[in-house]
Write a protein that holds these residues in place. Structure first.
Motif, PDB file in Angstrom:
ATOM      1  N   LEU A 434      49.439  80.355  48.119  1.00  0.00           N
ATOM      2  CA  LEU A 434      49.601  79.278  49.103  1.00  0.00           C
ATOM      3  C   LEU A 434      50.867  78.483  48.811  1.00  0.00           C
ATOM      4  CD1 LEU A 434      48.357  77.601  51.470  1.00  0.00           C
ATOM      5  CD2 LEU A 434      47.146  76.276  49.742  1.00  0.00           C
ATOM      6  N   PHE A 435      51.248  78.412  47.549  1.00  0.00           N
ATOM      7  CA  PHE A 435      52.413  77.631  47.127  1.00  0.00           C
ATOM      8  C   PHE A 435      53.678  78.477  47.165  1.00  0.00           C
ATOM      9  CE2 PHE A 435      48.753  75.548  45.324  1.00  0.00           C
ATOM     10  CZ  PHE A 435      49.020  74.205  45.503  1.00  0.00           C
ATOM     11  N   LYS A 436      54.820  77.810  47.320  1.00  0.00           N
ATOM     12  CA  LYS A 436      56.095  78.528  47.367  1.00  0.00           C
ATOM     13  C   LYS A 436      56.507  79.051  45.993  1.00  0.00           C
ATOM     14  CE  LYS A 436      58.063  76.236  51.426  1.00  0.00           C
ATOM     15  NZ  LYS A 436      59.135  75.345  51.935  1.00  0.00           N
ATOM     16  N   ALA A 437      56.034  78.412  44.939  1.00  0.00           N
ATOM     17  CA  ALA A 437      56.296  78.874  43.574  1.00  0.00           C
ATOM     18  C   ALA A 437      55.015  78.722  42.756  1.00  0.00           C
ATOM     19  CB  ALA A 437      57.437  78.078  42.944  1.00  0.00           C
ATOM     20  N   ARG A 438      54.775  79.655  41.864  1.00  0.00           N
ATOM     21  CA  ARG A 438      53.525  79.649  41.087  1.00  0.00           C
ATOM     22  C   ARG A 438      53.348  78.354  40.296  1.00  0.00           C
ATOM     23  NH1 ARG A 438      51.531  84.925  40.942  1.00  0.00           N
ATOM     24  NH2 ARG A 438      50.231  84.560  39.097  1.00  0.00           N
ATOM     25  N   LYS A 439      54.468  77.786  39.837  1.00  0.00           N
ATOM     26  CA  LYS A 439      54.384  76.580  38.992  1.00  0.00           C
ATOM     27  C   LYS A 439      53.804  75.381  39.742  1.00  0.00           C
ATOM     28  CE  LYS A 439      59.179  75.267  39.963  1.00  0.00           C
ATOM     29  NZ  LYS A 439      60.528  75.038  39.395  1.00  0.00           N
ATOM     30  N   PHE A 440      53.844  75.421  41.087  1.00  0.00           N
ATOM     31  CA  PHE A 440      53.332  74.290  41.872  1.00  0.00           C
ATOM     32  C   PHE A 440      51.799  74.275  41.937  1.00  0.00           C
ATOM     33  CE2 PHE A 440      57.444  74.734  44.538  1.00  0.00           C
ATOM     34  CZ  PHE A 440      58.157  74.001  43.589  1.00  0.00           C
ATOM     35  N   ALA A 441      51.173  75.392  41.595  1.00  0.00           N
ATOM     36  CA  ALA A 441      49.725  75.516  41.791  1.00  0.00           C
ATOM     37  C   ALA A 441      48.937  74.506  40.966  1.00  0.00           C
ATOM     38  CB  ALA A 441      49.270  76.933  41.458  1.00  0.00           C
ATOM     39  N   ASN A 442      49.488  74.039  39.856  1.00  0.00           N
ATOM     40  CA  ASN A 442      48.764  73.094  38.985  1.00  0.00           C
ATOM     41  C   ASN A 442      49.121  71.636  39.241  1.00  0.00           C
ATOM     42  OD1 ASN A 442      47.044  74.742  37.612  1.00  0.00           O
ATOM     43  ND2 ASN A 442      48.451  75.163  35.914  1.00  0.00           N
ATOM     44  N   LEU A 443      49.923  71.371  40.259  1.00  0.00           N
ATOM     45  CA  LEU A 443      50.269  69.980  40.571  1.00  0.00           C
ATOM     46  C   LEU A 443      49.021  69.228  41.017  1.00  0.00           C
ATOM     47  CD1 LEU A 443      53.566  70.473  42.640  1.00  0.00           C
ATOM     48  CD2 LEU A 443      53.390  69.550  40.312  1.00  0.00           C
ATOM     49  N   SER A 444      48.953  67.956  40.633  1.00  0.00           N
ATOM     50  CA  SER A 444      47.852  67.137  41.138  1.00  0.00           C
ATOM     51  C   SER A 444      48.077  66.881  42.621  1.00  0.00           C
ATOM     52  CB  SER A 444      47.795  65.807  40.379  1.00  0.00           C
ATOM     53  OG  SER A 444      48.912  65.012  40.722  1.00  0.00           O
ATOM     54  N   LEU A 445      47.022  66.490  43.315  1.00  0.00           N
ATOM     55  CA  LEU A 445      47.112  66.268  44.757  1.00  0.00           C
ATOM     56  C   LEU A 445      48.175  65.221  45.083  1.00  0.00           C
ATOM     57  CD1 LEU A 445      45.599  67.701  46.972  1.00  0.00           C
ATOM     58  CD2 LEU A 445      44.029  65.761  47.106  1.00  0.00           C
ATOM     59  N   GLU A 446      48.293  64.196  44.243  1.00  0.00           N
ATOM     60  CA  GLU A 446      49.263  63.130  44.478  1.00  0.00           C
ATOM     61  C   GLU A 446      50.697  63.598  44.258  1.00  0.00           C
ATOM     62  OE1 GLU A 446      46.584  62.814  42.478  1.00  0.00           O
ATOM     63  OE2 GLU A 446      45.401  61.804  44.041  1.00  0.00           O
ATOM     64  N   GLU A 447      50.850  64.686  43.484  1.00  0.00           N
ATOM     65  CA  GLU A 447      52.193  65.190  43.205  1.00  0.00           C
ATOM     66  C   GLU A 447      52.676  66.210  44.245  1.00  0.00           C
ATOM     67  OE1 GLU A 447      52.592  65.265  38.393  1.00  0.00           O
ATOM     68  OE2 GLU A 447      51.129  66.649  39.281  1.00  0.00           O
ATOM     69  N   VAL A 448      51.751  66.727  45.039  1.00  0.00           N
ATOM     70  CA  VAL A 448      52.102  67.765  46.015  1.00  0.00           C
ATOM     71  C   VAL A 448      52.946  67.152  47.144  1.00  0.00           C
ATOM     72  CG1 VAL A 448      51.193  69.335  47.773  1.00  0.00           C
ATOM     73  CG2 VAL A 448      50.106  69.215  45.537  1.00  0.00           C
ATOM     74  N   GLU A 449      54.081  67.818  47.457  1.00  0.00           N
ATOM     75  CA  GLU A 449      54.957  67.408  48.553  1.00  0.00           C
ATOM     76  C   GLU A 449      55.041  68.532  49.577  1.00  0.00           C
ATOM     77  OE1 GLU A 449      56.261  64.453  48.839  1.00  0.00           O
ATOM     78  OE2 GLU A 449      55.809  63.659  46.834  1.00  0.00           O
ATOM     79  N   SER A 450      55.577  68.217  50.742  1.00  0.00           N
ATOM     80  CA  SER A 450      55.598  69.198  51.831  1.00  0.00           C
ATOM     81  C   SER A 450      56.379  70.451  51.476  1.00  0.00           C
ATOM     82  CB  SER A 450      56.165  68.568  53.109  1.00  0.00           C
ATOM     83  OG  SER A 450      57.486  68.113  52.892  1.00  0.00           O
ATOM     84  N   GLU A 451      57.410  70.323  50.622  1.00  0.00           N
ATOM     85  CA  GLU A 451      58.219  71.503  50.307  1.00  0.00           C
ATOM     86  C   GLU A 451      57.526  72.450  49.327  1.00  0.00           C
ATOM     87  OE1 GLU A 451      59.809  68.085  47.658  1.00  0.00           O
ATOM     88  OE2 GLU A 451      59.121  68.368  49.724  1.00  0.00           O
ATOM     89  N   HIS A 452      56.338  72.078  48.831  1.00  0.00           N
ATOM     90  CA  HIS A 452      55.656  72.920  47.842  1.00  0.00           C
ATOM     91  C   HIS A 452      54.877  74.071  48.468  1.00  0.00           C
ATOM     92  CE1 HIS A 452      55.796  69.274  44.924  1.00  0.00           C
ATOM     93  NE2 HIS A 452      56.867  70.054  44.794  1.00  0.00           N
ATOM     94  N   ILE A 453      54.492  73.930  49.740  1.00  0.00           N
ATOM     95  CA  ILE A 453      53.806  75.049  50.409  1.00  0.00           C
ATOM     96  C   ILE A 453      54.464  75.327  51.756  1.00  0.00           C
ATOM     97  CG2 ILE A 453      51.604  74.326  49.348  1.00  0.00           C
ATOM     98  CD1 ILE A 453      50.635  73.789  52.273  1.00  0.00           C
ATOM     99  N   ALA A 454      54.165  76.493  52.298  1.00  0.00           N
ATOM    100  CA  ALA A 454      54.662  76.837  53.631  1.00  0.00           C
ATOM    101  C   ALA A 454      53.629  76.379  54.648  1.00  0.00           C
ATOM    102  CB  ALA A 454      54.896  78.336  53.750  1.00  0.00           C
ATOM    103  N   LEU A 455      54.035  75.436  55.511  1.00  0.00           N
ATOM    104  CA  LEU A 455      53.076  74.896  56.488  1.00  0.00           C
ATOM    105  C   LEU A 455      52.697  75.922  57.549  1.00  0.00           C
ATOM    106  CD1 LEU A 455      54.304  71.228  56.921  1.00  0.00           C
ATOM    107  CD2 LEU A 455      52.085  71.960  56.087  1.00  0.00           C
ATOM    108  N   LYS A 456      53.404  77.061  57.562  1.00  0.00           N
ATOM    109  CA  LYS A 456      53.032  78.147  58.475  1.00  0.00           C
ATOM    110  C   LYS A 456      52.347  79.283  57.707  1.00  0.00           C
ATOM    111  CE  LYS A 456      56.128  77.432  62.338  1.00  0.00           C
ATOM    112  NZ  LYS A 456      56.945  78.080  63.368  1.00  0.00           N
ATOM    113  N   SER A 457      51.824  78.964  56.546  1.00  0.00           N
ATOM    114  CA  SER A 457      51.169  79.989  55.729  1.00  0.00           C
ATOM    115  C   SER A 457      50.045  80.665  56.501  1.00  0.00           C
ATOM    116  CB  SER A 457      50.598  79.358  54.462  1.00  0.00           C
ATOM    117  OG  SER A 457      49.766  80.278  53.792  1.00  0.00           O
ATOM    118  N   GLN A 458      49.941  81.978  56.331  1.00  0.00           N
ATOM    119  CA  GLN A 458      48.904  82.749  57.012  1.00  0.00           C
ATOM    120  C   GLN A 458      47.524  82.492  56.412  1.00  0.00           C
ATOM    121  OE1 GLN A 458      50.273  86.797  56.895  1.00  0.00           O
ATOM    122  NE2 GLN A 458      52.146  86.320  58.034  1.00  0.00           N
ATOM    123  N   LEU A 459      47.468  81.770  55.320  1.00  0.00           N
ATOM    124  CA  LEU A 459      46.175  81.455  54.692  1.00  0.00           C
ATOM    125  C   LEU A 459      45.470  80.295  55.389  1.00  0.00           C
ATOM    126  CD1 LEU A 459      47.298  81.700  50.959  1.00  0.00           C
ATOM    127  CD2 LEU A 459      45.683  83.242  52.091  1.00  0.00           C
TER     128      LEU A 459
END
Length: 1074
Positions: A434-459
């Motif tokens: 779901l994330f653009k880079a594997r390292k983003f997967a462990n970010l806390s919810l407050e740390e997640v920004e729009s550039e961390h995932i693809a908003l058009k993800s097929q998931l």
């Protein structure tokens, strides 16, 4: 011939119709005599006289008037354009090689002249004084939108220009001004600047930002010259790019011939089209490739440009040589294909765009970027929150950890995802994806920004458990998004075995797709519960589905694509907003979280599409024109938008931002107020109008003219055909316009009728109409298909085979119709462009032909005194009777479509107005080309569209000519702002606005009269003589009272919409300065 056929006589009952022909009132006698002095005043002329002053024409009639005006306005420019073909390019190339070899390009700011006589004897100048220049600029993309360097080629000198940033290494300006632009010459002297996509270069020239009218510098775009001759329609681009081995289409032996006739639009592609065997550039051992040099401006920083200055200046200069070479090929072709000077005028003036702006332009961008980022970040966090809940097995948003769902692979939506636990990141592999880079997967919810995932993800649809009706959504690689449907009886039988919970099922609709375990029992129960809760969604028996398992238990159905064809790549776009609103398409879990996501998608997708285009516009500011608006420091500015004057095969103007924009939305969609950021300076007004039903009027007029061409000139009237009559005299208020008549006849909404009517005019068929009525109108398939069939019979008419009457025999049909007193509304004898067509012997209307032939034999059989058989007389009537053609009969629009169809078959197809020739990509292939008949059928719809759309461009070019004439004659200082399809806007001082608006009204009158006379109808209906209204406003918007909101929350004052009556009162009917 006739004796060999068996004839059937039909009793035809005319279809009942809501249409009642209305009388068309034409302009008053005074205007009629002004426009058509050689034709007597019609009996239905308006009794209300026009009280204003009518400008004196420069010729005896309107047709000659426009030719004289166009020749006057373009005459000097035409001479310059002809002279440009006589440049000594061999000498220019020789001098360029000398400059390059000796590295003579001067590394200094501004313009430097390199005379052919002695290139070493350079001269620093303010701007090139030549009246003809080939011109090309380059900019460093990473640096910004301002020019970095430029090259111009004159008749006997090269010119080079360098920016202060390049030479003195100054910073990119926060506020770009005219000092950062390229001066190109004296605005009071007629000058031609030629370039490929020259609007891009013009946008960076100082003279383009002059607010006042009167600049005599014109830019000629070789790309706009090429596209209407050798360019392709959008739908042809893919075919051009195919290799022969990729093209498996039958009857495609024409393709290679066609490819040789067309070209892509780039400078190199057009050059290759003219000089396919010429080496563009002789490579040297130490030279970098052209591609590498070109990419330097796109990818490299400005430091690289400095380091490679000599090579890059030469590269830019060589592009000027290429441009000149293609111009040499284009100009004689252009003159031949577009003979009327009005077309040249349009090419020179349509790109002369000036958009006034102020500081709201910058604030609008900054504010939208900020709001968009906030909304996307919020949506991203809700998606990640839902995904993490799903992975943990939490069903609802307020549930505790112990309320777990079954293990992941049993999830009806996520069964084909990788649920393997990544021990390092402590989450499933699908969640990591779901994330653009594997390292983003462990970010806390407050740390997640729009550039961390693809908003058009097929998931995303799977995470939220999306359904269409009651059926789970599913994405396949080969067929895009669709939904899974159980074979109810078969599944119920399979699930009688308590041990059956899973089956092996394909992950794609292809036969050889990979299979995975599918939770059949969970799927069945989910769909069953959805049906119970939300109701059924019927699937038509003839809707194509794909079996996903060997037992035929589950079937995949594609979602309907918005255009009617193709795969759906994202089910959450604006095209499915109606389905989302009506809950046909909906999430079944984490609904509260998805509301935030949906709000973000719906409010930000417009700005996401347009923000880069907005940012790339060259906004130039005037610091000396500043003021305070509340707490905001305001400044005046302008954009000389890089409009392509003829960017399509139909010669429509093109711009990636301005020509594609919608008007401001009332639904809080971010960025939709872009147009309204064009705002007139204080003391000025934007004045303009939309040409009322422009293309509809043209199509209807062509139908009238075609049907009446055999009549004497004074008997030809507008509104003769039903389509034209409803367009000219029909009214929405009394349900007599085409949309209302069709809606009432077919028992559908007027809005649906309107959509279908316009789609049909542009070539859509019954199938499209049926799908629209199903998808948008909610009809069952059988009802939709029946209604679509009725629609086409009512409007286009029935199809029947017809024989063309030989031109020498048309007079006999005239006599027959006169003697038999045939009612033209009921007769099945057709007149198309002055030629009669009679039903073929196999047609359902053959009785008409039999009647005519019987009459003919009774009148003229005694002429056969040489013993000839009667069949010889009959046979001589027709042109190729053994090859009948399909025509339309009995419909409201039959005459229009018959004209367009027969015109499309012409070997030298040109617009009826200015005689502009069709592009080679759509025109007839050379005689002898294999499968050319298949080519004709394949692109017939596009050719018919071209006739109407290209005629609309003719209309616009004529309008601009008339406006320039009136503004020059009556000293109205009006600056052309922009034209978007059927809309034109000017800017003038507030005091001149009523006069400018009246000039627009009179120009519309003259252009409509010109077009009518050109097609052979010398009467003008009152309803189209003047614009229904001319808008006078301070902002660019669709209507003067469309709500527009400035970035600071203030609202521009509503403008005014003036009718012709209003303007006659305001101006006293005079264009003279009072």
């Amino acid at each position: 011939m006739r004796s060999l056929h068996v004839f059937r006589r039909f009793s035809i009952s005319s279809r009942r119709s809501n249409f009642e022909r209305k009388t068309i009132e034409t302009v008053c006698p005074r205007i009629h005599k002004y426009l058509f002095p050689h034709v007597s005043t019609p009996t239905m002329s308006s009794a209300t006289e026009y009280s204003g002053v009518l400008p004196l024409l420069v010729a005896e009639n309107v047709v000659d008037h426009f030719r004289v005006l166009a020749e006057r306005q373009t005459g000097n420019y035409r001479k310059l354009l002809e002279e440009a073909c006589r440049f000594n390019l061999a000498k220019a190339t020789e001098v360029l090689e000398y400059i390059d070899k000796n590295e003579l390009w001067c590394y200094s700011t501004g313009w430097t002249r390199y005379p052919f006589s002695n290139p070493s004897n350079t001269e620093t100048i303010e701007s090139p004084s030549d009246s003809i220049l080939f011109f090309d600029i380059e900019l460093v993309v990473r640096d910004g939108t301002l020019p970095t360097l430029a090259i111009a080629l004159g008749k006997d000198a090269w010119y080079g220009w360098c920016s202060d940033r390049l030479i003195n290494e100054t910073d990119y300006p926060e506020v770009p001004t005219q000092d950062h632009l390229i001066p190109i010459g004296d605005i009071g002297t007629e000058k031609i600047v030629i370039g490929h996509n020259v609007g891009f270069d013009r946008a960076r020239c100082l003279e383009a930002y002059q607010r006042e009218n009167g600049c005599k510098i014109r830019f000629m775009d070789t790309m706009s010259m090429s596209i209407p001759m050798f360019g392709m329609a959008d739908h042809q681009q893919a075919l051009f790019g195919m290799y022969d081995t990729d093209n498996n289409e039958p009857n495609s032996d024409w393709v290679n011939t066609w490819k040789d006739r067309v070209s892509k639009n780039s400078l190199l592609a057009v050059h290759n089209h003219f000089y396919p065997y010429k080496e563009v550039e002789k490579p040297k051992i130490d030279d970098e490739s052209k591609d590498k040099l070109r990419s330097a401006f796109v990818k490299e920083p400005i430091e690289t440009i400095r380091a490679k200055f000599q090579k890059l200046m030469t590269y830019c200069a060589r592009d000027n040589i290429l441009c000149a070479e293609i111009y040499y090929g284009l100009w004689p072709e252009f003159v031949k294909r577009f003979p009327h000077p009005a077309t040249l005028s349009g090419m020179l003036n349509m790109g002369n765009v000036y958009l006034p702006i102020n500081s709201y332009w910058k604030i609008f961008y900054e504010r939208n970027v900020q709001i968009c980022a906030e909304k996307k970040t919020l949506a991203t966090r809700r998606i990640v929150e839902a995904a993490r809940m799903l992975e943990k097995g939490l069903v609802g948003e307020e549930e505790e950890e112990e309320n777990l769902m079954p293990p992941g692979p049993e999830d009806v939506w996520m069964w084909n995802q990788d649920w393997t636990l990544n021990s390092k990141l402590a989450c499933s592999e699908w969640l990591i994806k779901l994330f653009k880079a594997r390292k983003f997967a462990n970010l806390s919810l407050e740390e997640v920004e729009s550039e961390h995932i693809a908003l058009k993800s097929q998931l995303i649809p799977g995470i939220f458990g999306f359904v269409f009706g009651p059926f789970p959504l599913f994405k396949t690689r080969s067929k895009g998004w669709g939904f899974l449907v159980p074979n109810w009886k078969a599944v119920e039988k399979a699930l009688e075995d308590p041990d059956v919970s899973f089956i092996e099922m394909k992950t794609d609709a292809k036969e050889d797709a990979v299979k995975k375990r599918f939770p059949l029992r969970s799927f069945y129960e989910t769909v069953q519960n959805n049906v119970y809760e939300f109701g059924e969604y019927p699937i038509s028996e003839d809707r194509k589905g794909f079996e996903m398992d060997e037992a035929g238990l589950v079937r995949f159905y594609q979602m309907d694509h918005p255009t009617g064809e193709g795969n759906v790549g994202d089910p959450l776009t604006k095209h499915f907003a109606k389905d989302l609103k009506e809950q046909v398409l909906r999430p079944t879990r984490y609904e509260q979280l998805f509301r935030v996501v949906l709000d973000s998608i719906q409010t930000t997708q417009f700005w996401t599409s347009y923000s880069d285009r907005y940012r790339q516009e060259v906004a130039i500011w005037y610091p000396e024109k500043s003021w305070k608006s509340g707490e905001i420091d305001m400044m005046e500015g302008a954009i000389a938008a890089a409009v392509v004057p003829a960017g399509t095969v139909s010669r429509r103007s093109v711009h990636k931002l301005w020509v594609t924009l919608t008007n401001q939305s009332t639904g809080h969609v971010i960025g939709t107020g872009i147009k309204a950021m064009v705002q007139a300076p204080k003391g000025f007004k934007l004045v303009g109008a939309d040409v009322d039903s422009q293309e509809q009027w043209l199509a209807a007029l062509y139908g009238d003219a075609s049907a009446e061409k055999r009549l004497p000139l004074e008997h030809r009237v507008p509104g003769k055909t039903a389509f034209s009559n409803m367009m000219l005299a029909g009214s929405k208020s009394d349900n007599t316009d085409l949309h209302s008549v069709v809606a009432n006849q077919l028992k559908i909404s007027r809005n649906h009728a309107k959509v279908l009517n316009y789609a049909r005019l542009y070539g859509s068929g019954e199938t499209h109409a049926g799908k629209h009525l199903m998808r948008v109108g909610g009809m069952k398939q059988t009802d939709a298909e029946a209604t679509a069939s009725q629609l086409f019979k009512l409007t286009k008419g029935e199809t029947a085979n017809y024989m063309k009457v030989d031109s020498k025999m048309n007079c006999l049909v005239d006599r027959y119709i006169e003697e038999m007193q045939k009612n033209p509304d009921e007769s099945k004898i057709l007149t198309i462009d002055g030629v009669y067509y009679l039903p073929s012997y196999s047609s359902q209307f053959s009785y008409e032909t039999v009647g005519f032939e019987d009459w003919l034999l009774s009148k003229y059989s005694d002429l056969l005194n040489d013993g000839s058989h009667h069949d010889n007389l009959i046979y001589s009537i027709y042109e190729n009777p053994a090859e009948p053609r399909k025509l339309f009969v009995g419909g409201y629009e039959s005459s229009t479509f018959n004209f367009l169809e027969t015109s499309a078959a012409a070997h030298d197809l040109r617009t009826p107005i200015l005689g502009c020739q069709i592009a080679d990509s759509l025109g007839k292939l050379p005689e002898g080309t294999p499968d050319s008949a298949f080519f004709d059928r394949k692109y017939k719809r596009s050719v018919m569209n071209w006739i109407v759309q290209s005629s609309a461009v003719d209309f616009l070019h004529l309008l601009l000519i008339s406006m320039q004439w009136l503004c020059d004659t009556y000293q109205i200082d009006a600056r052309f702002v922009i034209s978007i399809h059927d809309e034109v806007r000017y800017m003038c001082a507030e005091k001149d606005a009523p006069r400018l608006a009246l000039a627009l009204q009179l120009s519309n009158l003259l252009v409509r009269a010109y077009i009518s006379q050109r097609v052979g109808i010398c009467q003008l209906p009152n309803t189209v003589a003047f614009f229904s209204q001319v808008d006078c406003d301070t902002v660019l918007r669709k209507e003067v009272d469309t709500e527009s909101i400035n970035p600071d929350g203030t609202k521009p004052q509503d403008g005014v919409a003036w009718t012709i009556e209003d303007l006659l009162k305001l101006t006293g009917g005079k264009l003279d300065l009072l």
